[in-house]
Design a protein around this motif. Sequence first.
Motif, PDB file in Angstrom:
ATOM      1  N   ASP A  89       0.842  -1.203   0.000  1.00  0.00           N
ATOM      2  CA  ASP A  89       0.000   0.000   0.000  1.00  0.00           C
ATOM      3  C   ASP A  89       0.872   1.247   0.000  1.00  0.00           C
ATOM      4  O   ASP A  89       1.369   1.680   1.036  1.00  0.00           O
ATOM      5  CB  ASP A  89      -0.907  -0.003   1.225  1.00  0.00           C
ATOM      6  CG  ASP A  89      -1.944   1.125   1.168  1.00  0.00           C
ATOM      7  OD1 ASP A  89      -1.940   1.867   0.164  1.00  0.00           O
ATOM      8  OD2 ASP A  89      -2.730   1.244   2.115  1.00  0.00           O
ATOM      9  N   SER A  90       1.075   1.830  -1.199  1.00  0.00           N
ATOM     10  CA  SER A  90       1.943   2.997  -1.312  1.00  0.00           C
ATOM     11  C   SER A  90       1.328   4.223  -0.644  1.00  0.00           C
ATOM     12  O   SER A  90       2.023   5.206  -0.401  1.00  0.00           O
ATOM     13  CB  SER A  90       2.228   3.298  -2.784  1.00  0.00           C
ATOM     14  OG  SER A  90       1.027   3.538  -3.487  1.00  0.00           O
ATOM     15  N   TYR A  91       0.034   4.173  -0.372  1.00  0.00           N
ATOM     16  CA  TYR A  91      -0.618   5.317   0.249  1.00  0.00           C
ATOM     17  C   TYR A  91      -0.203   5.489   1.705  1.00  0.00           C
ATOM     18  O   TYR A  91      -0.554   6.493   2.336  1.00  0.00           O
ATOM     19  CB  TYR A  91      -2.140   5.173   0.156  1.00  0.00           C
ATOM     20  CG  TYR A  91      -2.666   5.420  -1.237  1.00  0.00           C
ATOM     21  CD1 TYR A  91      -2.927   6.723  -1.670  1.00  0.00           C
ATOM     22  CD2 TYR A  91      -2.867   4.378  -2.119  1.00  0.00           C
ATOM     23  CE1 TYR A  91      -3.401   6.969  -2.944  1.00  0.00           C
ATOM     24  CE2 TYR A  91      -3.336   4.617  -3.407  1.00  0.00           C
ATOM     25  CZ  TYR A  91      -3.601   5.909  -3.808  1.00  0.00           C
ATOM     26  OH  TYR A  91      -4.054   6.159  -5.090  1.00  0.00           O
ATOM     27  N   LEU A  92       0.531   4.541   2.241  1.00  0.00           N
ATOM     28  CA  LEU A  92       1.053   4.694   3.593  1.00  0.00           C
ATOM     29  C   LEU A  92       1.953   5.914   3.682  1.00  0.00           C
ATOM     30  O   LEU A  92       2.034   6.561   4.732  1.00  0.00           O
ATOM     31  CB  LEU A  92       1.821   3.444   4.016  1.00  0.00           C
ATOM     32  CG  LEU A  92       0.983   2.218   4.403  1.00  0.00           C
ATOM     33  CD1 LEU A  92       1.889   1.039   4.703  1.00  0.00           C
ATOM     34  CD2 LEU A  92       0.110   2.532   5.610  1.00  0.00           C
ATOM     35  N   ILE A  93       2.643   6.251   2.589  1.00  0.00           N
ATOM     36  CA  ILE A  93       3.502   7.442   2.572  1.00  0.00           C
ATOM     37  C   ILE A  93       2.659   8.692   2.798  1.00  0.00           C
ATOM     38  O   ILE A  93       3.048   9.599   3.544  1.00  0.00           O
ATOM     39  CB  ILE A  93       4.265   7.541   1.234  1.00  0.00           C
ATOM     40  CG1 ILE A  93       5.331   6.449   1.156  1.00  0.00           C
ATOM     41  CG2 ILE A  93       4.904   8.911   1.075  1.00  0.00           C
ATOM     42  CD1 ILE A  93       6.156   6.480  -0.105  1.00  0.00           C
ATOM     43  N   ILE A  94       1.486   8.738   2.179  1.00  0.00           N
ATOM     44  CA  ILE A  94       0.608   9.891   2.348  1.00  0.00           C
ATOM     45  C   ILE A  94       0.080   9.958   3.776  1.00  0.00           C
ATOM     46  O   ILE A  94       0.035  11.036   4.386  1.00  0.00           O
ATOM     47  CB  ILE A  94      -0.560   9.825   1.347  1.00  0.00           C
ATOM     48  CG1 ILE A  94      -0.037   9.988  -0.078  1.00  0.00           C
ATOM     49  CG2 ILE A  94      -1.600  10.894   1.660  1.00  0.00           C
ATOM     50  CD1 ILE A  94      -1.117   9.966  -1.143  1.00  0.00           C
ATOM     51  N   VAL A  95      -0.304   8.799   4.327  1.00  0.00           N
ATOM     52  CA  VAL A  95      -0.834   8.768   5.692  1.00  0.00           C
ATOM     53  C   VAL A  95       0.218   9.251   6.683  1.00  0.00           C
ATOM     54  O   VAL A  95      -0.050  10.121   7.528  1.00  0.00           O
ATOM     55  CB  VAL A  95      -1.304   7.349   6.064  1.00  0.00           C
ATOM     56  CG1 VAL A  95      -1.713   7.288   7.532  1.00  0.00           C
ATOM     57  CG2 VAL A  95      -2.463   6.915   5.175  1.00  0.00           C
TER      58      VAL A  95
END
Length: 202
Positions: A146-152
């Motif tokens: 889940d690359s969106y972990l960077i955004i979180v």
Amino acid sequence: MEQLNLALFLTTSLVINAVPGPDVLYVISNHKHKGWQAAIPSIAGLFAGYLFHVFITFVGISAIIAGNPVLFNTVKYLGSAYLVWMGISIIYEVLKKDQKSETSAPAPVRGSKYFTRGFIISALNPKVSVFFLSFLPQFIPQGATDSYLIIVLGLIFCAGATFFNFLYCLLSSIQLKNRFKHKILDFLPGVILASVGVYTAL
């Protein structure tokens, strides 16, 4: 996301954000001279700049900038020049304020100006991009898809930085009410910002 990674990230972010830097100086100076009408847009602009760095880290632009010396130095020198200009502007505003009559009406505060300045100060700092590029992935579990972990994680870090910008501004306002105002304190933020700009260009 592993709980240990999140706990470690929160602790590390808290420590890093608690250390005041040029962003804090910019906010405190605006609050001191123009009040909360300037401080809040300044904080919001800085926050938008933090989000900008999170976004370009997410899409991979930070890696391109970090790997290209020409791009990195271009953004670096633009950011340094802007810091110097901001420092000189603060000093100029202090001098201009001294020349005005005490009975003259204060100039209206344009929040958009302080928002834009805050954004530029943050966005034109390639070291922030490199920091996010090297910092955020350290707290993402190995093998995570889940690359969106960077955004979180980036949003959490940005929220922490914004909280401390507001906190230092609030503490500064309390101190100003209880301490003797010395003229050198009016010039100090501008001098420091300009000095930081020169230092980062070296």
